[in-house]
Scaffold this motif. Structure first.
Motif, PDB file in Angstrom:
ATOM      1  N   UNK A   1     -26.348  50.871  26.569  1.00  0.00           N
ATOM      2  CA  UNK A   1     -27.682  51.456  26.564  1.00  0.00           C
ATOM      3  C   UNK A   1     -28.180  51.897  27.923  1.00  0.00           C
ATOM      4  N   UNK A   2     -29.398  52.443  27.887  1.00  0.00           N
ATOM      5  CA  UNK A   2     -29.992  53.025  29.091  1.00  0.00           C
ATOM      6  C   UNK A   2     -30.345  51.991  30.160  1.00  0.00           C
ATOM      7  N   UNK A   3     -30.366  50.723  29.814  1.00  0.00           N
ATOM      8  CA  UNK A   3     -30.703  49.698  30.798  1.00  0.00           C
ATOM      9  C   UNK A   3     -29.560  49.408  31.764  1.00  0.00           C
ATOM     10  N   UNK A   4     -28.339  49.744  31.372  1.00  0.00           N
ATOM     11  CA  UNK A   4     -27.163  49.225  32.064  1.00  0.00           C
ATOM     12  C   UNK A   4     -27.161  49.524  33.555  1.00  0.00           C
ATOM     13  N   UNK A   5     -27.370  50.766  33.922  1.00  0.00           N
ATOM     14  CA  UNK A   5     -27.283  51.119  35.344  1.00  0.00           C
ATOM     15  C   UNK A   5     -28.325  50.380  36.155  1.00  0.00           C
ATOM     16  N   UNK A   6     -29.567  50.386  35.676  1.00  0.00           N
ATOM     17  CA  UNK A   6     -30.651  49.741  36.438  1.00  0.00           C
ATOM     18  C   UNK A   6     -30.455  48.230  36.506  1.00  0.00           C
ATOM     19  N   UNK A   7     -30.107  47.626  35.382  1.00  0.00           N
ATOM     20  CA  UNK A   7     -30.081  46.162  35.329  1.00  0.00           C
ATOM     21  C   UNK A   7     -28.763  45.544  35.795  1.00  0.00           C
ATOM     22  N   UNK A   8     -27.664  46.294  35.640  1.00  0.00           N
ATOM     23  CA  UNK A   8     -26.362  45.700  35.966  1.00  0.00           C
ATOM     24  C   UNK A   8     -25.601  46.450  37.047  1.00  0.00           C
TER      25      UNK A   8
ATOM     26  N   UNK B   1     -35.424  51.939  28.982  1.00  0.00           N
ATOM     27  CA  UNK B   1     -35.258  52.540  30.313  1.00  0.00           C
ATOM     28  C   UNK B   1     -36.561  52.439  31.096  1.00  0.00           C
ATOM     29  N   UNK B   2     -37.666  52.751  30.453  1.00  0.00           N
ATOM     30  CA  UNK B   2     -38.985  52.679  31.083  1.00  0.00           C
ATOM     31  C   UNK B   2     -39.299  51.257  31.528  1.00  0.00           C
ATOM     32  N   UNK B   3     -39.051  50.287  30.649  1.00  0.00           N
ATOM     33  CA  UNK B   3     -39.350  48.886  30.957  1.00  0.00           C
ATOM     34  C   UNK B   3     -38.487  48.362  32.103  1.00  0.00           C
ATOM     35  N   UNK B   4     -37.284  48.916  32.240  1.00  0.00           N
ATOM     36  CA  UNK B   4     -36.386  48.490  33.316  1.00  0.00           C
ATOM     37  C   UNK B   4     -36.736  49.120  34.649  1.00  0.00           C
ATOM     38  N   UNK B   5     -37.637  50.101  34.651  1.00  0.00           N
ATOM     39  CA  UNK B   5     -38.054  50.757  35.884  1.00  0.00           C
ATOM     40  C   UNK B   5     -37.685  52.221  35.975  1.00  0.00           C
ATOM     41  N   UNK B   6     -37.232  52.810  34.871  1.00  0.00           N
ATOM     42  CA  UNK B   6     -36.845  54.216  34.876  1.00  0.00           C
ATOM     43  C   UNK B   6     -38.037  55.146  34.957  1.00  0.00           C
TER      44      UNK B   6
ATOM     45  N   UNK C   1     -44.299  58.178  26.187  1.00  0.00           N
ATOM     46  CA  UNK C   1     -43.736  57.358  27.252  1.00  0.00           C
ATOM     47  C   UNK C   1     -44.193  57.910  28.593  1.00  0.00           C
ATOM     48  N   UNK C   2     -44.122  57.085  29.618  1.00  0.00           N
ATOM     49  CA  UNK C   2     -44.444  57.561  30.961  1.00  0.00           C
ATOM     50  C   UNK C   2     -43.238  58.208  31.636  1.00  0.00           C
ATOM     51  N   UNK C   3     -42.066  58.126  31.015  1.00  0.00           N
ATOM     52  CA  UNK C   3     -40.846  58.691  31.588  1.00  0.00           C
ATOM     53  C   UNK C   3     -40.908  60.216  31.526  1.00  0.00           C
ATOM     54  N   UNK C   4     -40.617  60.862  32.640  1.00  0.00           N
ATOM     55  CA  UNK C   4     -40.521  62.323  32.667  1.00  0.00           C
ATOM     56  C   UNK C   4     -39.187  62.761  32.077  1.00  0.00           C
ATOM     57  N   UNK C   5     -39.219  63.784  31.240  1.00  0.00           N
ATOM     58  CA  UNK C   5     -38.006  64.298  30.606  1.00  0.00           C
ATOM     59  C   UNK C   5     -37.816  65.759  30.999  1.00  0.00           C
TER      60      UNK C   5
END
Length: 310
Positions: A270-277, A55-60, A85-89
């Motif tokens: 996975x978590x990439x789906x929304x950002x990437x597709x 998710x982070x690598x995809x821009x999350x 990670x740099x992602x805020x949770x």
């Protein structure tokens, strides 16, 4: 000053970035859920970290961990993940739905539960100083049980005491309007940090516009789940909300709460789906980048930010 309360502390809303408002990282569901399907359990912190790295690598930029008290949340695990990670949770205080409630929740009064949730938001979970940043309540399919109404009222009272946002679990997208009625009866202003989750499971645009017209955020968290219906339906719902003037009331996430949904467990998408597709599909179907930013940057920052009351 409004802040977003992450597992590592408060941050300015402008620092949020691209945000998923309902996901699961680590959870240990109750036996009733595990008997139904052990796929719901997400026990591995290392796999959660691997997934959030995608998710982070995809821009999350931020992820809301939606696991409630009765569904087996793990605040210490969320903090460990956030530290790597740099992602805020942002994680959750509150309860899912009545069939998951432990006996102590059933026996407690609304005020007793409200006091517990308020203390967590203000001071942290148990003996820790790890503070949740969102409150959760829920109901069952086409019914709100007495215990679920009690918990909803407890969440409303904790919200009024703290200012923390509310996320409502709806089973198959039902009872959203009725849940809003209960919150309003408790004095909650619906255009201040209230979201009706799983609304896209009930793919009824009229229903979604009714909730948004009352000020509530409408949560869609089904992109990629074609077992319910194809993403074309979700695309039309999103476009319909913008056409009706309610684009600023949409929150869209993936709710990847199964091993079989996550790449780190050998599943997908996975978590990439929304950002990437999914975002690319929305753009291909006529939406613009400003609208994308509205859904995944501006709306979450507005929804999650609150000024903590003492």
């Amino acid at each position: 000053m409004k802040r977003i309360q992450t597992v590592k502390g408060g941050i300015d809303p402008s620092k949020l970035g691209f945000t998923y408002t309902h996901e699961h990282l680590v959870c240990y569901p109750p036996s009733v859920a595990m008997k139904e399907d052990p796929d719901f359990e997400l026990p591995h912190k290392d796999k959660a970290l691997a997934e959030i790295k995608l998710f982070e690598a995809a821009g999350g930029g931020c992820l809301v961990e939606g696991t409630a008290i009765d569904y087996g949340r793990s605040p210490e695990a969320y903090l460990d993940i956030a530290n790597n990670t740099s992602v805020n949770i942002v994680f959750t205080s509150g309860f899912n739905k009545g069939r998951f409630y432990p006996d102590w929740v059933k026996k407690a009064s609304a005020d007793e539960l409200a006091d517990l949730l308020t203390d967590e938001i203000r001071n942290g979970v148990a003996e820790s100083d790890i503070k949740p940043g969102i409150l959760k309540c829920g109901s069952w399919y086409n019914v709100i049980t007495k215990d679920e109404e009690k918990v909803t009222r407890a969440v409303a009272r904790a919200h009024l005491k703290t200012g923390a946002p509310i996320w409502i679990h709806t089973e198959a997208g039902t009872m959203g309007l009725e849940q809003l009625d209960i919150l309003e009866d408790e004095g909650v202003t619906l255009d201040k940090n209230v979201c009706v989750g799983h609304s896209d499971r009930n793919a009824d645009l009229w229903y979604h516009k009714k909730m948004a017209s009352r000020g509530a955020y409408v949560g869609y968290d089904g992109p990629s789940k074609v077992k319910y219906y194809p993403d074309s339906v979700r695309v039309e719902l999103i476009k319909g909300m913008f056409e009706a003037g309610y684009g600023e009331k949409l929150l869209v996430s993936g709710d990847m709460g199964r091993k079989s949904y996550l790449k780190s467990y050998g599943g997908g998408p996975g978590f990439e789906f929304i950002i990437k597709k999914f975002v690319n599909r929305l753009l291909d179907e006529g939406m613009n980048q400003e609208e994308i930013d509205q859904i995944w940057v501006k709306n979450p920052a507005e929804y999650l930010a609150f000024e903590l009351k003492n």
